[in-house]
Design an enzyme around this catalytic site. Structure first.
Site, PDB file in Angstrom:
ATOM      1  N   SER A 250     -13.060   8.508   1.100  1.00  0.00           N
ATOM      2  CA  SER A 250     -12.627   7.221   0.567  1.00  0.00           C
ATOM      3  C   SER A 250     -12.824   6.159   1.635  1.00  0.00           C
ATOM      4  O   SER A 250     -13.248   6.453   2.752  1.00  0.00           O
ATOM      5  CB  SER A 250     -11.153   7.286   0.164  1.00  0.00           C
ATOM      6  OG  SER A 250     -10.364   7.266   1.337  1.00  0.00           O
ATOM      7  N   LYS A 251     -12.444   4.938   1.264  1.00  0.00           N
ATOM      8  CA  LYS A 251     -12.652   3.807   2.174  1.00  0.00           C
ATOM      9  C   LYS A 251     -11.969   4.014   3.522  1.00  0.00           C
ATOM     10  O   LYS A 251     -12.363   3.448   4.516  1.00  0.00           O
ATOM     11  CB  LYS A 251     -12.125   2.519   1.534  1.00  0.00           C
ATOM     12  CG  LYS A 251     -12.990   2.079   0.381  1.00  0.00           C
ATOM     13  CD  LYS A 251     -12.855   0.590   0.123  1.00  0.00           C
ATOM     14  CE  LYS A 251     -13.687   0.163  -1.057  1.00  0.00           C
ATOM     15  NZ  LYS A 251     -12.934  -0.056  -2.277  1.00  0.00           N
ATOM     16  N   ARG A 252     -10.905   4.841   3.506  1.00  0.00           N
ATOM     17  CA  ARG A 252     -10.196   5.088   4.765  1.00  0.00           C
ATOM     18  C   ARG A 252     -11.120   5.713   5.807  1.00  0.00           C
ATOM     19  O   ARG A 252     -10.936   5.562   7.001  1.00  0.00           O
ATOM     20  CB  ARG A 252      -9.034   6.061   4.540  1.00  0.00           C
ATOM     21  CG  ARG A 252      -7.783   5.435   3.968  1.00  0.00           C
ATOM     22  CD  ARG A 252      -6.693   6.469   3.858  1.00  0.00           C
ATOM     23  NE  ARG A 252      -7.116   7.642   3.093  1.00  0.00           N
ATOM     24  CZ  ARG A 252      -7.252   8.858   3.587  1.00  0.00           C
ATOM     25  NH1 ARG A 252      -6.979   9.106   4.849  1.00  0.00           N
ATOM     26  NH2 ARG A 252      -7.645   9.853   2.819  1.00  0.00           N
TER      27      ARG A 252
END
Ligand code: GLU
Length: 481
Positions: A250-252
């Site tokens: 994910s964007k994390r």
């Protein structure tokens, strides 16, 4: 053999979905299969044409092509689900007529209540309250203005075996799939798990290769296929792409949309190579493979069962490899926007100088966009002087070197590094790194970079003179005031 990629146009193309597309495309090439692109746009609130266009653009950029699709046409279209509602209606009428589906009049509030009651006791499953409504009850609900959904009547006690090409045999029981599920919403829009089956059948898809997140949907889809007497397909669920903490990417973890990768200066060749090979190893553990070589080696059965960890560092490294493999003429148009982004007027620079600059700087580029921070060293009138370079140039030893450099460039019409070094050595008594570090800082504004010889080649005598003069004014001359 017919394969498909079926994106939902609800945003940018995610790197995990790009991998699914790439693998389908490569398998289609390998097995001379047809490859179909289908747009699954029935989530009307979240789907958009812009998103569809950007997904198609990204797929093309990756070098993926398809035989049939919304743009390419084909014999089994339309290839957008939103254009196929009449087809789905025929099948839901059939299911209703055969008693394999039924109208459900439960309101969202009632369902919510059932769900929250269930939350206290365990997992929620639709109670089947509307399974066997009497004609009276139906009339009453209709009179109340309730808009029905259509639910699929999940057969009791049925076993669904998925012989997944990658995951192996997975056995599901119809008792554990959450009860009768909705196939058409109250606004008449049919849902994915239902229409995917119809589309795959009507488009003569033979193999469904998709992300593992859809494995749990597969028993529902197989039950629908059985109820409609449609063929059950071969499934291959690709393990998910994870970050290094083993959580779904994910964007994390970093950038996740293909669009962003393109903007940052990743090359499609690198992304395809990297994503195609996530989760399996080529012969001899080779990592850099051309599309043809991957097509030769990839096998559906060999794709890994376990999660594929996305290694951002490795992808960068691979991208650097592909940058070095390109010709300078290919790199120039890719790098130009980034060079301009650094504030350099490229129109005022000869093409041959630009090509040579790229040649000198590309060993330092892992991403096309890395040129943005490097180009100024060679092409700006005055480069940016890093803090470290400034510190070094502010030392007393540097002061003499700066002064002597200015002298040299102002008086010696000689564009020759050996000459410069000889003169500076004699005048300052400095040698080795004590000479070269401040000289590099003076000429490039950085402590690291390409050979000074190359720097001087691009800057020319006049370019060097201007920089020396600038530094002299900034660090030395001002001290004398
Ligand atoms: N539209 C689905 C998705 O984007 C495709 C699922 C499938 O391949 O069956 O996840």
């Amino acid at each position: 053999m017919r394969l498909r990629f079926a994106p939902s146009p609800t945003g940018f193309l995610h790197i995990g979905n790009a991998r699914t597309a790439i693998i389908n495309y490569l398998l289609a090439k390998k097995y001379s299969a047809d490859f179909i692109l289908r747009i699954e746009d029935t989530d009307i609130d979240r789907s958009s044409r812009e998103s569809e266009e950007s997904i198609l653009h990204d797929l093309r950029w990756l070098g993926i092509s398809w035989n049939e699709g919304p743009d390419a046409g084909g014999n089994f279209g339309p290839y957008r689900q939103s254009e196929r509602f009449d087809i789905y209606k025929r099948y839901s009428d059939q299911l209703l007529a055969e008693g394999k589906a039924y109208h459900c009049y439960c309101t969202p509030e009632e369902l919510e209540r059932m769900r929250s009651n269930a939350a206290a006791t365990g997992s929620y499953e639709y109670s089947g309250r509307c399974r066997n409504l009497s004609g009276e009850e139906k009339k009453r609900f209709i009179a109340e203005g309730r808009k029905p959904t259509i639910r699929f009547r999940v057969p009791d006690g049925e076993t669904v075996v998925v012989d997944d090409i990658i995951k192996g045999r997975v056995v599901f029981s119809s008792e554990n799939i959450g009860g009768d599920f909705i196939i058409v919403r109250s606004d008449g829009v049919p849902v994915y798990n239902y229409i995917v089956v119809i589309d795959d059948a009507l488009m003569h898809i033979t193999h469904v290769v998709r992300g593992e997140d859809h494995l749990s949907n597969t028993p529902k889809q197989i039950l629908i296929a059985r109820a409609l007497s449609l063929p059950v397909l071969q499934y291959a669920h690709l393990s998910l792409v994870m970050g290094n903490d083993r959580k779904k990417l994910s964007k994390r973890h970093g950038i996740t949309s293909v669009d962003m990768y393109r903007k940052e200066g990743y090359l499609p060749e690198a992304l395809v190579n990297y994503l195609a090979m996530l989760g399996w190893a080529a012969e001899g553990d080779r990592e850099i493979l051309s599309v043809d070589e991957i097509v030769e080696q990839i096998e559906l059965e060999k794709l890994a069962k376990s999660a594929a960890i996305f290694d951002f560092q490795k992808l960068r490294w691979m991208n650097g490899h592909y940058i070095r493999a390109k010709s300078l003429e290919e790199l120039l148009p890719l790098m130009l926007p980034h060079i301009r982004g650094a504030g350099i007027d490229t129109d005022a620079i000869e093409q041959k100088t630009l090509l040579r600059t790229i040649e000198i700087l590309r060993p330092y580029c892992e991403l096309i966009g890395d040129i943005r921070h490097l180009a100024g060293m060679l092409l700006a009138e005055i480069p940016e002087y890093d803090d470290e370079a400034q510190t070094l140039l502010s030392t007393p030893e540097a002061a003499l070197l700066i002064k002597e450099s200015c002298n040299f460039f102002n008086h010696e019409p000689q564009n020759d590094i050996t000459q410069l070094v000889t003169v500076l050595k004699a005048a300052t008594g400095l040698k080795g790194k004590h000479l070269f570090h401040p000289l590099r800082a003076l000429l490039t504004g950085k402590l690291k970079g390409p050979d000074l010889e190359h720097v001087i080649e691009i800057l020319g005598f006049e370019g060097c003179r201007k920089r020396a003069e600038y530094v002299y004014q900034k660090f030395f001359y001002s001290e004398q005031q």
